[in-house]
Design a protein around this motif. Sequence first.
Motif: not given
Length: 160
Positions: A61-71
Amino acid sequence: MSATQSPDEINIVLAAHALWLRRDMGGARANLIRENLTRANLANADLTRANLARADLARANLTGANLTGANLTGATLTGANLAHADLARANLTGADLAGANVARANLTRVNLADANLANANLTRANLARADLTRVNLADANLTGANLTGATLTGADLAGA
């Protein structure tokens, strides 16, 4: 073989990552390479620029997660819920998102080259300027998705 950390250990990694993002002492970038995070609850987590390469996030569950620029290179996200997540400029090269819910997610300038999004729900997702080279979008739901400036060279859109 994937490593496995307890939910408490993951929370420690996330807390150190939050400190790292603020450039506070004791902070460390989240390094979850090959981590087994199957069914993990990471809703609204700030994983900006985290390293999740080849991590197993199936049904997470990654709802609403911030993964900006993630690898997330080569990560497994099959059946994961990424609704409303921010993945702007993330690297998902070769990632498996088959059957994932990516509705209303921000995928601006994301690299999804060679990724699998078969049967994924991309309803109203923002894929502006995304690299979708050779991506598998077979039977994906692209209703209302923004593909402005996206690269779709060699993409499989059968049934999408």
